[in-house]
Design a protein around this motif. Structure first.
Motif, short mmCIF file in Angstrom:
data_model
loop_
_atom_site.label_atom_id
_atom_site.label_comp_id
_atom_site.label_asym_id
_atom_site.label_seq_id
_atom_site.Cartn_x
_atom_site.Cartn_y
_atom_site.Cartn_z
N THR A 129 0.83 -1.20 0.00
CA THR A 129 0.00 0.00 0.00
C THR A 129 0.87 1.26 0.00
OG1 THR A 129 -1.65 -1.20 1.28
CG2 THR A 129 -1.88 1.19 1.21
N ILE A 130 1.83 1.29 0.92
CA ILE A 130 2.70 2.47 1.00
C ILE A 130 3.52 2.63 -0.29
CG2 ILE A 130 4.63 3.52 2.26
CD1 ILE A 130 3.60 2.00 4.76
N SER A 131 4.08 1.51 -0.77
CA SER A 131 4.91 1.58 -1.98
C SER A 131 4.11 2.08 -3.17
CB SER A 131 5.49 0.21 -2.31
OG SER A 131 6.26 -0.27 -1.24
N THR A 132 2.87 1.60 -3.30
CA THR A 132 2.07 2.00 -4.45
C THR A 132 1.73 3.48 -4.39
OG1 THR A 132 1.13 -0.23 -4.44
CG2 THR A 132 0.01 1.41 -5.79
N ILE A 133 1.43 3.97 -3.18
CA ILE A 133 1.15 5.40 -3.03
C ILE A 133 2.39 6.23 -3.43
CG2 ILE A 133 0.69 7.23 -1.33
CD1 ILE A 133 -1.08 5.18 0.16
N ILE A 134 3.57 5.77 -2.97
CA ILE A 134 4.80 6.49 -3.34
C ILE A 134 5.01 6.44 -4.86
CG2 ILE A 134 7.32 6.49 -3.13
CD1 ILE A 134 6.96 5.51 -0.26
N CYS A 135 4.76 5.27 -5.46
CA CYS A 135 4.92 5.13 -6.91
C CYS A 135 4.05 6.15 -7.64
CB CYS A 135 4.54 3.72 -7.37
SG CYS A 135 5.79 2.47 -7.02
N VAL A 136 2.82 6.34 -7.17
CA VAL A 136 1.91 7.27 -7.84
C VAL A 136 2.37 8.72 -7.60
CG1 VAL A 136 -0.44 8.18 -7.87
CG2 VAL A 136 -0.06 5.71 -7.76
N LEU A 137 2.67 9.03 -6.31
CA LEU A 137 3.05 10.41 -5.97
C LEU A 137 4.30 10.86 -6.72
CD1 LEU A 137 2.35 10.63 -2.13
CD2 LEU A 137 1.02 11.56 -4.03
N THR A 144 6.47 4.23 -17.22
CA THR A 144 6.53 3.95 -18.66
C THR A 144 5.14 3.82 -19.27
OG1 THR A 144 6.88 1.64 -18.10
CG2 THR A 144 8.82 2.88 -18.73
N SER A 145 4.21 3.18 -18.56
CA SER A 145 2.89 3.02 -19.18
C SER A 145 2.14 4.35 -19.23
CB SER A 145 2.06 1.94 -18.47
OG SER A 145 1.84 2.29 -17.13
N LEU A 146 2.27 5.17 -18.19
CA LEU A 146 1.59 6.47 -18.20
C LEU A 146 2.22 7.42 -19.22
CD1 LEU A 146 -0.60 8.22 -16.94
CD2 LEU A 146 1.02 8.93 -15.19
N GLU A 147 3.56 7.36 -19.30
CA GLU A 147 4.25 8.25 -20.23
C GLU A 147 3.87 7.92 -21.68
OE1 GLU A 147 7.89 7.71 -21.73
OE2 GLU A 147 7.89 9.75 -22.52
N ALA A 148 3.78 6.62 -21.98
CA ALA A 148 3.41 6.20 -23.33
C ALA A 148 2.02 6.73 -23.67
CB ALA A 148 3.46 4.68 -23.44
N ALA A 149 1.10 6.64 -22.71
CA ALA A 149 -0.26 7.11 -22.95
C ALA A 149 -0.28 8.62 -23.16
CB ALA A 149 -1.15 6.72 -21.78
N LEU A 150 0.49 9.35 -22.33
CA LEU A 150 0.54 10.81 -22.45
C LEU A 150 1.08 11.23 -23.81
CD1 LEU A 150 1.88 11.71 -18.90
CD2 LEU A 150 -0.23 12.59 -19.91
N LEU A 206 -4.87 14.85 -16.89
CA LEU A 206 -4.91 13.64 -16.05
C LEU A 206 -6.26 12.92 -16.11
CD1 LEU A 206 -2.66 14.43 -12.96
CD2 LEU A 206 -2.19 13.00 -14.94
N PRO A 207 -7.39 13.62 -16.10
CA PRO A 207 -8.66 12.89 -16.23
C PRO A 207 -8.73 12.05 -17.50
CG PRO A 207 -9.08 15.12 -15.50
CD PRO A 207 -7.63 15.05 -15.83
N MET A 208 -8.15 12.60 -18.61
CA MET A 208 -8.13 11.83 -19.85
C MET A 208 -7.24 10.61 -19.72
SD MET A 208 -7.95 14.81 -22.71
CE MET A 208 -8.00 13.66 -24.08
N MET A 209 -6.26 10.70 -18.82
CA MET A 209 -5.28 9.63 -18.65
C MET A 209 -5.72 8.60 -17.60
SD MET A 209 -2.77 9.94 -20.63
CE MET A 209 -3.79 10.62 -21.91
N LEU A 265 -3.60 5.55 -15.99
CA LEU A 265 -3.13 5.70 -14.62
C LEU A 265 -3.57 4.50 -13.77
CD1 LEU A 265 -1.68 7.52 -12.60
CD2 LEU A 265 -3.86 8.65 -12.13
N VAL A 266 -4.80 4.08 -13.97
CA VAL A 266 -5.31 2.94 -13.20
C VAL A 266 -4.53 1.67 -13.55
CG1 VAL A 266 -7.27 1.38 -12.91
CG2 VAL A 266 -7.63 3.85 -12.87
N SER A 267 -4.33 1.40 -14.83
CA SER A 267 -3.64 0.16 -15.17
C SER A 267 -2.17 0.24 -14.79
CB SER A 267 -3.82 -0.16 -16.66
OG SER A 267 -3.20 0.81 -17.44
N GLY A 268 -1.56 1.41 -14.92
CA GLY A 268 -0.16 1.56 -14.51
C GLY A 268 0.00 1.37 -13.01
#
Lengths: 241, 264
Positions: free
Chosen positions: B61-69, B150-156, B183-186, B190-193
């Motif tokens: 949980t903590i790691s995933t939050i850090i990954c997103v932030l 990488t997955s979010l950047e590719a989408a952006l 971000l809303p478009m992404m 974001l969810v899958s990443g």
């Protein structure tokens, strides 16, 4: 056809060997626990015979023999793996040729200032084998004999994992076998543990497929366990019973 | 059967495809057959299993939050970079993803180890990383964040619509555009990443073992518990594997859901 006959003769000779007769040009296969690999190869070099040395973890070697690999001599790093060969009727134990005992290993310079096997080890970053694996079981018995309950910061899968945490300086003190600590050279220092000789790790020697050593097998055993061979074992920290 | 895009494939494709499905699915089926189903509930409420579950859920949980932030800003920044700089940053971000985990563990150890470069300084400041859950989180973030980035950047990057530019001409600030337009478009990406990086955190093994150690209730995550139990108590190892399998299934469903939204 001639080749076939030679092969047949070879098989006959091998058959004769397992009856206990000695034949000059027979090849010998010895399987030894990884911690004794260098020693076994040195012993093989010392004798005038064609010796193949196979080194691996004890349970691997036993699995190989159970799967039909041919071997003449087996040396394991504990009794329980050797018992699997004996119980299966595949070999006979001649002797325990060496024992090894637990010591405390600390990083070079002993940064946590460990002086003895007492509460001070619990106050530092102590690394042990997990109680589920043999070296961890012995560690707990030895601690109990010293009236100590260990509070490690990490319980590892194997002695080498414990040693890795000490050589990297991550842990302050680890319980490992003396020979493992010695193999790490200058990167660790060792401190003896009281009563450790009461909880030894034994190295049984077995002959495979027979009940006693033939002449060639005995030649290797002597080179491995007596004279220079014995000195080599003692030099890296084994005790000879 | 309906063929959506290129029509019916040549028949021989079927042979390879069937073998591929076997290669991927058979081991999972084998494990499910081998599973001591009757004992699974009992094993999963044992102290060993609960401790491992607790450590894994907390750290993941903590790691995933850090990954997103940290990962979202990096992905946004990278998607605006061009030329050589973009390539260099992309290589740097991808490396932890393709490194063998044990090497990742050694890298962390060399940097944050108790008697190494940064570890020693931090220790002086009273921050001890060695053998704590912090070390587990660091290992997880190190190997998992690249999946999100990488997955979010590719989408952006592939999002070439002019919404952002129009918003800008209408006087929206860069922050406003990012938060309310880009971000809303992404969101699907974001969810899958996020799900992918959470899955990678959950499965992290080599770096954790090398860097954080293994102690029940503190650093012994589910994969580490499986590794230890596999020799002494294979049933417990299998039951814990089932937990990871179920979680993996959920994560994959989530990412597939994200993809559906995106293609719709």
């Amino acid at each position: 056809m001639k080749r076939l006959l030679t092969m047949g003769a070879g098989l006959l000779v091998l058959g004769a060997c397992s009856q206990g007769g000695a034949v000059e040009d027979r090849a010998l296969t010895v399987m030894v626990a990884a911690s004794m690999c260098d020693l076994a190869e040195a012993a093989a070099d010392d004798i005038d015979a064609d010796v193949t040395t196979v080194c691996s973890g004890s349970s691997d070697l036993v699995a190989q023999i159970n799967a039909g690999a041919s071997a003449d001599i087996l040396v394991t790093a504990n009794q329980s793996t050797a018992d699997r060969i004996i119980d299966g009727g595949l070999g006979t134990q001649l002797d325990v040729i060496a024992t090894n005992e637990l010591v405390m290993a600390v990083p070079a310079g002993n940064p946590a200032g460990i002086i003895g096997f007492d509460e001070s080890v619990n106050g530092s970053d102590l690394i042990v084998c997990a109680p589920q694996v043999p070296c961890g079981e012995v560690s707990q018995q030895l601690a109990a004999a010293n009236g100590l309950t260990l509070t490690p910061v990490s319980e590892e899968q194997s002695v080498t994992d414990v040693l890795g945490k000490i050589t990297s300086g991550q842990g302050d003190v680890g319980l490992v076998y003396r020979t493992d600590a010695n193999s790490a050279g200058d990167s660790v220092e060792t401190i003896a543990i009281p009563l450790s000789e009461d909880f030894p790790n034994v190295y049984p020697l077995l002959v495979i497929g027979s009940s006693e050593a033939d002449e060639l097998e005995q030649t290797w055993i002597d080179a491995f366990t007596t004279g220079t061979g014995r000195e080599r074992m003692e030099a890296i920290g084994f005790s000879i019973p | 059967m309906m063929w959506r895009t290129a029509g019916a494939p040549p028949r021989w494709i079927l042979i390879g495809a069937a073998l591929a499905i076997l290669a991927l699915a058979l081991p999972i089926v084998g494990m499910l057959i081998d599973m001591p189903w009757a004992d699974v509930p009992g094993i999963l409420i044992s102290d060993t299993a609960l401790a491992a579950l607790g450590v894994s859920l907390r750290t993941v949980t903590i790691s995933t939050i850090i990954c997103v932030l940290l990962g979202v800003p990096l992905a946004v920044y990278m998607s605006r970079l061009t030329g050589r700089a973009a390539e260099l940053v992309r290589v740097a971000v991808t490396i932890p993803m393709v490194l063998p985990p044990v090497v990742a563990g050694l890298a962390l150890l060399s940097t944050f180890g108790k008697r190494k470069l940064l570890g020693e300084q931090l220790s002086v400041l009273g921050i001890d990383i060695a053998f704590t859950s912090t070390a587990v989180v660091m290992a997880q973030v190190f190997v998992a964040m690249p999946f999100l980035v990488t997955s979010l950047e590719a989408a952006l990057r592939s999002n070439r619509t002019s919404h952002a530019q129009i918003a800008a001409t209408l006087g929206a600030s860069p922050t406003h555009i990012l938060v309310h337009v880009t971000l809303p478009m992404m969101l699907p990406a974001l969810v899958s990443g996020t799900a992918l990086s959470a899955a990678r955190c959950l499965g992290e093994f080599g770096a954790t073992l090398t860097f954080a150690g293994s102690l029940e209730g503190t650093t012994r995550t589910i994969p580490l518990a499986i590794y230890l139990q596999r020799e002494v108590d294979p049933d417990t190892a299998l039951a814990l594997s089932l937990v990871l399998l179920v979680l993996a299934f959920l994560v994959v469903s989530l990412t597939a859901g994200g993809r559906r939204v995106r293609t719709a």
